[in-house]
Design an enzyme around this catalytic site. Structure first.
Site, PDB file in Angstrom:
ATOM      1  N   GLY A  53      -2.391  -9.382   2.938  1.00 47.64           N
ATOM      2  CA  GLY A  53      -2.669 -10.787   3.167  1.00 47.64           C
ATOM      3  C   GLY A  53      -1.469 -11.637   2.823  1.00 47.64           C
ATOM      4  O   GLY A  53      -0.674 -11.291   1.941  1.00 47.64           O
ATOM      5  N   SER A  54      -1.308 -12.763   3.508  1.00 47.48           N
ATOM      6  CA  SER A  54      -0.250 -13.705   3.160  1.00 47.48           C
ATOM      7  C   SER A  54      -0.653 -14.480   1.907  1.00 47.48           C
ATOM      8  O   SER A  54      -1.804 -14.433   1.466  1.00 47.48           O
ATOM      9  CB  SER A  54       0.000 -14.664   4.322  1.00 47.48           C
ATOM     10  OG  SER A  54       0.560 -13.965   5.417  1.00 47.48           O
ATOM     11  N   HIS A  56       1.326 -14.199  -0.950  1.00 44.46           N
ATOM     12  CA  HIS A  56       1.937 -13.516  -2.099  1.00 44.46           C
ATOM     13  C   HIS A  56       3.463 -13.511  -1.993  1.00 44.46           C
ATOM     14  O   HIS A  56       4.125 -12.717  -2.657  1.00 44.46           O
ATOM     15  CB  HIS A  56       1.441 -12.069  -2.178  1.00 44.46           C
ATOM     16  CG  HIS A  56      -0.040 -11.931  -2.170  1.00 44.46           C
ATOM     17  ND1 HIS A  56      -0.833 -12.520  -3.129  1.00 44.46           N
ATOM     18  CD2 HIS A  56      -0.886 -11.294  -1.318  1.00 44.46           C
ATOM     19  CE1 HIS A  56      -2.106 -12.242  -2.874  1.00 44.46           C
ATOM     20  NE2 HIS A  56      -2.163 -11.506  -1.781  1.00 44.46           N
ATOM     21  N   LYS A 104      -1.379  -1.722  -0.796  1.00 40.37           N
ATOM     22  CA  LYS A 104      -1.998  -2.214  -2.033  1.00 40.37           C
ATOM     23  C   LYS A 104      -3.498  -1.910  -1.975  1.00 40.37           C
ATOM     24  O   LYS A 104      -4.138  -2.033  -0.922  1.00 40.37           O
ATOM     25  CB  LYS A 104      -1.792  -3.731  -2.187  1.00 40.37           C
ATOM     26  CG  LYS A 104      -0.320  -4.128  -2.296  1.00 40.37           C
ATOM     27  CD  LYS A 104      -0.102  -5.517  -2.883  1.00 40.37           C
ATOM     28  CE  LYS A 104      -0.764  -6.655  -2.128  1.00 40.37           C
ATOM     29  NZ  LYS A 104      -0.372  -6.744  -0.713  1.00 40.37           N
ATOM     30  N   ASP A 109      -7.194  -3.662   3.306  1.00 42.77           N
ATOM     31  CA  ASP A 109      -5.882  -3.062   3.552  1.00 42.77           C
ATOM     32  C   ASP A 109      -6.000  -1.552   3.698  1.00 42.77           C
ATOM     33  O   ASP A 109      -5.391  -0.951   4.591  1.00 42.77           O
ATOM     34  CB  ASP A 109      -4.922  -3.385   2.400  1.00 42.77           C
ATOM     35  CG  ASP A 109      -4.603  -4.861   2.300  1.00 42.77           C
ATOM     36  OD1 ASP A 109      -3.625  -5.300   2.904  1.00 42.77           O
ATOM     37  OD2 ASP A 109      -5.351  -5.584   1.610  1.00 42.77           O
ATOM     38  N   HIS A 218      -5.658 -12.649  -5.950  1.00 40.75           N
ATOM     39  CA  HIS A 218      -6.410 -13.533  -5.057  1.00 40.75           C
ATOM     40  C   HIS A 218      -7.368 -14.396  -5.862  1.00 40.75           C
ATOM     41  O   HIS A 218      -8.314 -14.959  -5.325  1.00 40.75           O
ATOM     42  CB  HIS A 218      -7.212 -12.723  -4.041  1.00 40.75           C
ATOM     43  CG  HIS A 218      -6.429 -11.659  -3.375  1.00 40.75           C
ATOM     44  ND1 HIS A 218      -6.389 -10.369  -3.838  1.00 40.75           N
ATOM     45  CD2 HIS A 218      -5.628 -11.706  -2.294  1.00 40.75           C
ATOM     46  CE1 HIS A 218      -5.596  -9.663  -3.048  1.00 40.75           C
ATOM     47  NE2 HIS A 218      -5.123 -10.439  -2.115  1.00 40.75           N
TER      48      HIS A 218
END
Lengths: 330, 330
Positions: A53-54, A56, A104, A109, A218
């Site tokens: 996911g964006s 990070h 990760k 994912d 998150h």
């Protein structure tokens, strides 16, 4: 909403256009959301692909370049990329020597990278995968079965990237990536929640004057909430949580990581306390990296990742790297 | 107060201890607050010294190293360092070829660097000084007579640092530093106020849903407040404010800078809009740097700095640099 954006729907695409403009050494496929080093595929080199996911950043797109990743697949904010992105990335970086997926440990994912590995194999690309699950705070959390993958991802990408750059075969690159993950542990602390563009308000409620120990990247719940602690107390807690699980008997790499909104001035002060605890516990620190590397949008807070190293891992850590987010060398 | 600190009184000293632990390539005098590259004084090289209030990291301590500064003097948060620090720094880096002070235009810094230059000259050190005053937002502000010094400081330190590294004499290093400043303009925008450790609450009041155009790096007032704007609108406003004053007729370096708490994801999206405006205005961009370089603690927001370059300035910009905060090379 105090965000520097146009509309939530275009945040990732806008960012990728900005990456393309700033980094001519990368090939950015904005439509398909794949960031690739421009000279890929590099002959006779295992390709390293990661993604997630964006939100990070610089992880993962900022770690694409010589000595680290060959490609990254950014998903929507805090949302896994899709298998199609990963297959495209694998195809773009495979020199015929195979591709390593660095994943990760989050349910989405893992599912998508697993599916992508099968699809890529169908296309004749040899794929190995390594799972990063270094966060000792909790087992099984929102998004996760088992431990979450956090700061150790940087160590895995850097060290496996250096070995791949030397021309090592896939099984050796995979083995060292696995070894780095097994040698690494992390613990994170939130001083504030983060706000995703889509939600526009904090992802969880953290009252002023409290912090959350063991936070996920998150904003997933950690171990416990407490009244605000000093930098010294936070370092004691975080480092001891890591050491309880890692029990190193050799020098470590230390990543003192900011979650995004904590000033570098504070992070360096926190590093002083981390080093103090490590010294008191008899742990020798070979190298230290301080900064915002594995972030959680605008969250205030920090994490500590330690990776026990031997001569080989240390040599590979020190090897040249040239990415937007991590760069050193000869 | 959501800060990762022990007590406000030790924030700068704590950070310096953390810098010392992370960066063995620097010599950190925690008591006297001077950060020096370990190999200083470098034979037959002009020494570059800068400094200013803390809270803008990586500026300046993070820019000490080969190809950039020889030493930095951090003051208390948002407070000028004292002349004694600057004289110590000058003495530590002077090879006999003289020292250049790079001074951001704030009243306290100007006074103290002027006094330090006199004291250093008394000790037989040849000193030249260059004032950085690139911020087009306002003339005469809190802390400042004339324009404030902000993002261009990075360009001055990098380019003058590269020329000094080549062995150029003091008058040439001084001249190029002056030329970089005269070729640079900046404009900053705050989406939130910042909080100093000593105060513990925001330095000014910025209601949710508003932003401040033309903010200073200490939260000094800008040109105007408006209701929240999109990234596209902010880029139009900021770039046009810079271009109105700079009117470049050659390619520029672009620094798309974060104030501290704005995620890299948003900064890169903002960069896409900055590049769009520049393209629409017919300005060619030679190099772009995106990230948190000249910060204002935990302020959310951004600034744009443009520096018009010729072949010489571009060559010096591209020259190798090896500091904690800025690093590239062969």
């Amino acid at each position: 909403m105090r965000m520097l954006i146009n509309v939530p729907e275009t945040v990732v695409a806008d960012a990728l256009r900005g990456v393309a403009a700033a980094h001519p050494e990368l090939t950015v496929d904005v439509d398909n959301r794949v960031v690739v080093r421009r000279d890929a595929p590099v002959a006779d080199k295992v390709g390293l692909v990661s993604g997630g996911g964006s939100g990070h950043e610089p992880l993962h797109g900022g770690f694409v370049g010589p000595g680290m990743l060959d490609a990254a697949c950014p998903g929507e904010v805090f949302t896994s990329p899709v298998p199609d992105q990963m297959v495209r990335a694998a195809a773009a970086v495979d020199s015929g020597k195979g591709v390593l997926f660095i994943v990760k440990n989050y349910t989405g994912d893992v599912l998508n990278f697993t599916m992508a590995a099968e699809l890529a194999e169908d296309e004749g690309i040899q794929v190995a995968s390594v799972l990063v699950d270094d966060d000792v705070a909790v087992t099984d959390s929102t998004f996760t079965a088992g431990r979450r993958g956090t700061g150790a991802t940087l160590f895995v990408e850097k060290i496996a990237g250096a070995l791949a750059e030397e021309g090592a075969p896939l099984e050796k690159v995979e083995a060292i990536a696995r070894r780095v993950n097994e040698s690494s542990r992390s613990f994170g602390v939130a001083l504030s929640a983060c706000t995703t563009p889509a939600k526009g308000s904090p992802t969880f409620d953290l009252p002023a004057g409290e912090l959350e120990l063991g936070i996920g990247i998150h904003g997933e719940p950690g171990r416990e909430r407490r009244a605000m602690m000093t930098s010294r107390e936070i370092a004691d807690f975080a480092v001891d949580a890591v050491l309880e699980d890692l029990r190193p008997d050799a020098p470590v790499l230390a990543l003192v990581n900011g979650m995004g909104a904590t000033p570098l001035l504070e992070l360096y002060g926190f590093n002083a306390e981390v080093q103090r605890v490590l010294g008191e516990r008899g742990v020798s620190v070979a190298r230290t990296l301080v900064g915002n590397y594995v972030t959680s949008l605008d969250m205030a807070g920090c994490s500590v990742t330690l990776c026990q190293v031997d001569e080989e891992l240390l040599r590979l850590w020190d090897a040249p790297v040239a990415t937007p987010g991590l760069r050193w060398g000869r």
